[in-house]
Design an enzyme around this catalytic site. Structure first.
Site, PDB file in Angstrom:
ATOM      1  CG  HIS A 179      16.168 -15.036 -28.621  1.00 29.43           C
ATOM      2  ND1 HIS A 179      16.240 -14.224 -29.724  1.00 29.43           N
ATOM      3  CD2 HIS A 179      16.004 -16.298 -29.101  1.00 29.43           C
ATOM      4  CE1 HIS A 179      16.136 -14.947 -30.822  1.00 29.43           C
ATOM      5  NE2 HIS A 179      15.989 -16.218 -30.474  1.00 29.43           N
ATOM      6  NE  ARG A 200      22.226 -16.627 -31.152  1.00 27.80           N
ATOM      7  CZ  ARG A 200      21.512 -16.974 -32.202  1.00 27.80           C
ATOM      8  NH1 ARG A 200      21.934 -17.932 -32.988  1.00 27.80           N
ATOM      9  NH2 ARG A 200      20.387 -16.376 -32.479  1.00 27.80           N
ATOM     10  CG  HIS A 213      -6.142   1.104 -11.092  1.00 23.28           C
ATOM     11  ND1 HIS A 213      -4.925   1.482 -10.530  1.00 23.28           N
ATOM     12  CD2 HIS A 213      -6.378   1.976 -12.088  1.00 23.28           C
ATOM     13  CE1 HIS A 213      -4.461   2.544 -11.167  1.00 23.28           C
ATOM     14  NE2 HIS A 213      -5.325   2.864 -12.115  1.00 23.28           N
TER      15      HIS A 213
END
Length: 150
Positions: A105, A139, A16
């Site tokens: 990331h 990475r 809500h």
């Protein structure tokens, strides 16, 4: 570069407290020609966020929707619920920098907006950033791979 996938809708859910902002997001997606599916709630009547987060997360897991956008008052409760599901990486974002980093990331696949703490203009800027920021991989992929599925 948009993260939207052709012929797949964006999943939306809220409680809500997030309902009115979710309606604004739906209008924005409409204006951009983006398909969406709303898992509720459909009013400002008090309700329980898990009732809407679980179906949205299940659809995201199944690939029926991608990505998802969820809203609740603080963003915390709905995010906790969404992140109980396998493969869901829901990120609470209250500014565009966090939205960009969540995508770059963390490969976040669900944006969570804290509706009581941001205005509609900020919310739409965050949505735009989230939908238009690609995952960098590299990475960061090895880190995402270490997030357990169970």
């Amino acid at each position: 570069m948009s993260i939207l996938k052709e012929n797949i809708s964006v999943g939306l859910c809220s409680d809500h407290a997030g309902y009115e902002m979710k309606s604004v997001v739906e209008g924005y997606l409409d204006s951009m020609g983006v398909k969406w599916h709303d898992y509720g709630t459909h009013s400002t009547d008090s309700c329980d966020y898990p009732d809407y987060a679980h179906p949205c997360a299940a659809a995201l897991e199944e690939g029926t929707v991608y990505p998802a956008i969820a809203l609740c008052g603080s963003g915390n409760g709905i995010s906790m619920t969404l992140n109980k599901h396998q493969g869901i990486r829901a990120a609470i974002c209250w500014n565009t920098e966090l939205a960009a980093l969540a995508r770059q990331h963390n490969d976040a696949n669900c944006l969570v907006l804290p509706a009581r703490f941001i205005d509609n203009v900020t919310a739409l800027a965050i949505v735009d950033t989230f939908l238009n920021t690609p995952f960098e991989g590299g990475r960061h992929q090895q880190r995402v791979n270490k997030i357990p599925l169970k």
